[in-house]
Scaffold this active site. Structure first.
Site, PDB file in Angstrom:
ATOM      1  N   GLU A   1      -0.161   1.555  -4.093  1.00 36.77           N
ATOM      2  CA  GLU A   1       0.249   2.922  -3.798  1.00 36.77           C
ATOM      3  C   GLU A   1       1.166   3.511  -4.870  1.00 36.77           C
ATOM      4  O   GLU A   1       1.353   4.730  -4.930  1.00 36.77           O
ATOM      5  CB  GLU A   1       0.966   2.976  -2.441  1.00 36.77           C
ATOM      6  CG  GLU A   1       0.073   2.734  -1.235  1.00 36.77           C
ATOM      7  CD  GLU A   1      -0.873   3.884  -0.946  1.00 36.77           C
ATOM      8  OE1 GLU A   1      -0.724   4.940  -1.587  1.00 36.77           O
ATOM      9  OE2 GLU A   1      -1.759   3.725  -0.098  1.00 36.77           O
TER      10      GLU A   1
ATOM     11  N   GLU B   1      -3.234 -20.785   0.683  1.00 31.61           N
ATOM     12  CA  GLU B   1      -1.782 -20.690   0.683  1.00 31.61           C
ATOM     13  C   GLU B   1      -1.097 -22.040   0.506  1.00 31.61           C
ATOM     14  O   GLU B   1       0.107 -22.116   0.238  1.00 31.61           O
ATOM     15  CB  GLU B   1      -1.274 -20.041   1.972  1.00 31.61           C
ATOM     16  CG  GLU B   1      -1.454 -20.887   3.223  1.00 31.61           C
ATOM     17  CD  GLU B   1      -0.813 -20.231   4.437  1.00 31.61           C
ATOM     18  OE1 GLU B   1       0.030 -20.881   5.063  1.00 31.61           O
ATOM     19  OE2 GLU B   1      -1.149 -19.074   4.738  1.00 31.61           O
TER      20      GLU B   1
END
Length: 271
Positions: free
Chosen positions: A81, A112
């Site tokens: 953004e 992960e």
């Protein structure tokens, strides 16, 4: 070192499957209301990290977010953004997720848990002492993130983190940790809920405060935003109508000529 994962503690609610929809929604909302207050307690920690980030970016560095699962996705959302909102380059704020771009949409099993991939992902971007890396993990125990930050520390690269377990391995690894303790989730262990909301709020604070400090906002307006759709063109035109006292048609003409609001304000003259 052992510690209690508050994010994994039993929900304060039971027999969820017996609740009516209205009761479920009311109770979820009740829990959500506590998140902003938990974030408020962490503001001094957020301030410390933002000042580090601003200093690094002012001196040619970049901001990296690194996480797994929901945490990784939130970092990518915030990073993605920044260019359209503040007109910065796409390589100023970079979001990395365990498992790569595939993991943005679909979970990559055991990604992960890698103790090497996080640092490898950072090195692929030629990470250096100029940069700052913020690890994001609600649990504070994600190997992909922790090991990446450990390697950053060894290489004199500034580190921060956003976690929801105080005293977690991640919080102890980051040089500028942010711990937002939101308590047990409505659905036990579902840290995409309150913990995810808390991380999103902190990310909003970090990127927005940083960009304002870097001069990317004038007054309260996004004068550097990219005019990538009709809504943003209309917003920009309204800014110019208000600021320059011109009509909408003139404002749109100026935007086409100069590219964004800041450039118009810098170059336009009524003479």
């Amino acid at each position: 070192m052992s510690f209690t994962k508050i994010t994994e503690q039993d929900s304060l609610y039971n027999d969820l499957e017996k609740m009516e929809v209205s009761e479920l929604l009311t109770n979820i909302n009740k829990e959500d209301k506590t998140v902003a207050f938990a974030v408020e307690k962490a503001i001094p920690q957020v301030e410390t990290l933002v000042k580090i980030i601003v200093d690094k970016l002012n001196n040619g560095g970049r901001l990296f977010y690194i996480g797994a699962g929901t945490s990784g996705r939130l970092g990518i959302v915030d990073a993605s953004e920044c260019p359209p909102t503040f007109g910065v380059s796409h390589d100023l704020v970079i979001g990395l997720i365990a498992g790569g771009d595939t993991a943005i949409r679909k979970a990559v099993e055991f990604a992960e848990d890698s103790t090497e991939q996080g640092w490898s992902d950072l090195k692929a971007h030629k990470i250096s002492e100029k940069d700052v890396v913020v690890g994001i993990a609600a649990s504070g125990t994600t190997p992909y993130v922790i090991k990446a930050l450990e390697n950053c520390n060894k290489n004199n690269i500034a580190t921060g983190c956003i976690t929801c377990n105080e005293g977690s391995p991640l919080a102890l690894t980051a040089k500028a940790p942010i711990s937002v303790v939101v308590g047990p989730e409505f659905v036990t262990g579902s840290s995409r809920m309150k913990a995810g909301t808390a991380q999103k709020l902190v990310l909003n604070m970090i990127s927005t405060a940083t960009m304002i400090q870097l001069g990317k906002v004038k007054g309260n307006k996004m004068v550097d935003m990219q005019l990538s759709n009709n809504k943003l063109v209309e917003r920009a035109a309204k800014m110019l109508v208000s600021e320059l006292k011109v009509d909408k048609e003139k404002a749109e003409t100026l935007l086409k000529k100069y590219g964004n609001v800041r450039n118009v304000l810098k170059n336009y003259s009524n003479d």
